[in-house]
Enzyme design. Structure first.
Site, PDB file in Angstrom:
ATOM      1  CE1 TYR A  43      38.680  58.063  30.679  1.00 27.50           C
ATOM      2  CE2 TYR A  43      37.338  59.893  31.456  1.00 27.50           C
ATOM      3  CZ  TYR A  43      37.550  58.536  31.324  1.00 27.50           C
ATOM      4  OH  TYR A  43      36.640  57.668  31.839  1.00 27.50           O
ATOM      5  CE1 TYR A  75      42.244  54.468  36.331  1.00 25.50           C
ATOM      6  CE2 TYR A  75      41.776  53.920  38.620  1.00 25.50           C
ATOM      7  CZ  TYR A  75      41.372  54.445  37.401  1.00 25.50           C
ATOM      8  OH  TYR A  75      40.095  54.951  37.273  1.00 25.50           O
ATOM      9  CG  HIS A  89      35.612  52.478  36.288  1.00 28.04           C
ATOM     10  ND1 HIS A  89      34.818  52.556  35.168  1.00 28.04           N
ATOM     11  CD2 HIS A  89      36.460  53.544  36.222  1.00 28.04           C
ATOM     12  CE1 HIS A  89      35.180  53.620  34.450  1.00 28.04           C
ATOM     13  NE2 HIS A  89      36.172  54.243  35.069  1.00 28.04           N
ATOM     14  N   GLY A  90      32.398  52.094  36.809  1.00 31.71           N
ATOM     15  CA  GLY A  90      31.234  51.764  35.983  1.00 31.71           C
ATOM     16  C   GLY A  90      31.647  50.800  34.881  1.00 31.71           C
ATOM     17  CG  ASP A  91      28.695  48.125  33.184  1.00 30.72           C
ATOM     18  OD1 ASP A  91      28.447  49.307  32.846  1.00 30.72           O
ATOM     19  OD2 ASP A  91      27.816  47.240  33.274  1.00 30.72           O
ATOM     20  CB  THR A 122      23.737  55.600  36.181  1.00 27.35           C
ATOM     21  OG1 THR A 122      24.187  54.765  37.238  1.00 27.35           O
ATOM     22  CG2 THR A 122      22.321  56.047  36.418  1.00 27.35           C
ATOM     23  CG  ASP A 204      42.497  78.356  -0.774  1.00 25.39           C
ATOM     24  OD1 ASP A 204      41.830  79.243  -0.210  1.00 25.39           O
ATOM     25  OD2 ASP A 204      43.554  77.881  -0.303  1.00 25.39           O
TER      26      ASP A 204
HETATM   27  C1  SPV Z   1      44.376  76.245   4.290  1.00 23.38           C
HETATM   28  O1  SPV Z   1      44.153  75.183   4.882  1.00 23.38           O
HETATM   29  O2  SPV Z   1      43.549  76.790   3.574  1.00 23.38           O
HETATM   30  C2  SPV Z   1      45.666  76.905   4.456  1.00 23.38           C
HETATM   31  C3  SPV Z   1      46.869  76.101   4.691  1.00 23.38           C
HETATM   32  O3  SPV Z   1      45.723  78.110   4.306  1.00 23.38           O
HETATM   33  S1  SPV Z   1      47.561  75.783   3.136  1.00 23.38           S
HETATM   34  O4  SPV Z   1      46.563  75.141   2.315  1.00 23.38           O
HETATM   35  O5  SPV Z   1      48.734  74.954   3.328  1.00 23.38           O
HETATM   36  O6  SPV Z   1      47.940  77.076   2.552  1.00 23.38           O
HETATM   37 MG    MG Z   2      44.035  78.952   3.427  1.00 20.33          MG
END
Ligand code: SPV
Ligand code: MG
Length: 431
Positions: A43, A75, A89-91, A122, A204
């Protein structure tokens, strides 16, 4: 004497709470519910003090006659048990996700003829300051670092969202939804190598170096409080990994996940389409051991990621490696797959869990996106990482906006799909 009920979901008492109690006193005997830790996390935020301390804090407020535990955000249970004449409760719950809770209270009160009292919320400089202090405490390395382990122990499954900047960090931090009779939010953040690289327009392939990755983490940490898991790629050279473990630990990162690949790492979702080499099991175990030896706190986690299914080396290889990595000290196992169903993930998890009930399991349902968290949990998964969805949603939206402006030679046509500029300038609070 009539009874008045209110529920506190807080770990600090400020003017606003005292106001509510003072108003409640004028109607009758005041009973306060303290929301349990699990629901408080869903929450509001992770409590900075224990449940027992929160109860004590409320007991000490003048005018409170009785303190009870409220175990559900809705609740139904507590009101059918206590049947107070009034709920106060607060509004502030009239809009946003909390509206569902208000509706639930109104329906319950109607059932037995109780009444709702709402007082002005508040929000002044002193209340704001107190709230800020709690948030700042939650963001500190010593408070943030260990929270992932606590969440794994407390929640059925921990939900992690990919972030790559302060802004995406804020989305992971603040997004709360009403769902299935409760409120929900993400538990932590994943600093993905794919998305951190993509945000910089780079592939990557471990090209974005650790200095830059640390910069991203710092940007995210500056504006959030939730725990962070770093995608540590292969972990690099063992001799470098041990230094990075200590740096991450000191910053307050909760876990690093390293994958058992070597040489030029490519993204796993390429699978066998590109040349990728899996590291030897023994070599990778050495890296895990070295990392565990280097770490200085009990809290930091080194999670070993197995690429056997990605590289089509078979289930037996994946399980053998999992056992070896746990024996080498890994604090968790991430099993990855690029299949469009979760069958092989379930098979791995069932096999793993048949002999290891405790070591946390991590799954990344990118390709098997039909799979629900509950199914993963059923097979023993503890952490689910939504590894790239924010980046993948932002890219087409931004591209569409660029095209629209270019086609129309003005920006009116794009306007309806944009966050109002009044909202973006107030999204981020100035201190
Ligand atoms: C990334 O988010 O860089 C990961 C997960 O390594 S994946 O892209 O699925 O390899
Ligand atoms: Mg990765």
């Amino acid at each position: 004497m009539k009874t008045v009920y209110t529920c506190f979901c807080t770990d600090i008492i400020h003017e606003g709470h005292i106001n509510i109690i003072n108003e409640a006193k004028t109607y009758g005997e005041v009973i306060v519910g303290v929301l349990c830790d699990y629901q408080m996390i869903r929450y509001n935020r992770f409590p900075t003090v224990s449940f027992e301390e929160r109860v004590k804090m409320v007991e000490e407020i003048e005018g409170v006659s009785k303190v009870v535990v409220q175990n559900q955000i809705m609740y139904d249970e507590i009101l059918s048990e206590l049947k107070p004449d009034y709920v106060i409760h607060g509004d502030n719950w009239r809009t946003g996700p909390m509206e569902a809770i208000r509706k639930n209270v109104v329906e319950n009160l109607e059932r037995y003829g109780g009444e709702l009292i709402e007082v002005g919320y508040t929000w002044n400089a002193s209340v704001r300051k107190k709230e800020e202090i709690v948030r700042e405490k939650l963001a500190m390395p010593e408070f943030r670092r260990g929270r992932l382990r606590k969440l794994i122990a407390l929640c059925g499954i921990v939900k992690i969202l990919e972030v790559h900047s302060g802004l995406t960090g804020l989305i992971a931090e603040r997004t709360v939804v009403e769902n299935n009779g409760g409120l929900d939010q993400f538990d932590g953040m994943w600093i993905s190598s794919l998305c951190d690289s993509a945000a910089k327009g780079k592939p990557d392939i471990e090209l974005v170096d650790m200095t830059s990755r640390l910069r991203t983490i710092d940007d995210v940490m500056d504006v959030t409080t939730k725990p962070i898991i770093l995608d540590g790629d292969t972990g690099g050279l063992l001799e470098h990994f041990v230094y990075n473990v200590r740096t991450l630990e000191r910053m307050g990162v909760s876990a690093v996940i390293i994958e058992d690949k070597m040489g030029l790492k490519k993204n796993s979702l390429f699978g066998t389409e590109v040349e990728q080499t899996q590291d030897g099991m023994e070599e990778f175990c050495r890296k895990i051991r070295a990392g565990k030896d280097a770490q200085r706190t009990e809290e930091f986690m080194i999670i070993a990621r197995i690429e056997s299914l990605i590289l089509e080396k078979g289930m037996k290889d994946a399980i053998t490696r999992a056992r070896a990595y746990v024996a080498a000290g890994a604090d968790g196992i991430m099993i990855h797959s690029r299949k469009d169903t979760a069958d092989e993930i379930f098979e791995f998890c069932d096999l793993f869990r048949s002999e290891d009930k405790d070591t946390p399991l991590v799954a990344v349902p990118t390709s098997y996106c039909d799979t629900y968290e509950a199914e993963l949990k059923e097979h023993g998964v503890n952490i689910v990482i939504y590894a790239n969805q924010l980046t993948r949603s932002a890219f087409p939206a931004m591209e569409d906006t660029a095209r629209t402006i270019l086609k129309n030679h003005r920006c009116r046509e794009a306007e309806d799909k944009l966050i109002p500029f009044k909202k973006i300038i107030t999204l981020i609070d100035a201190i």
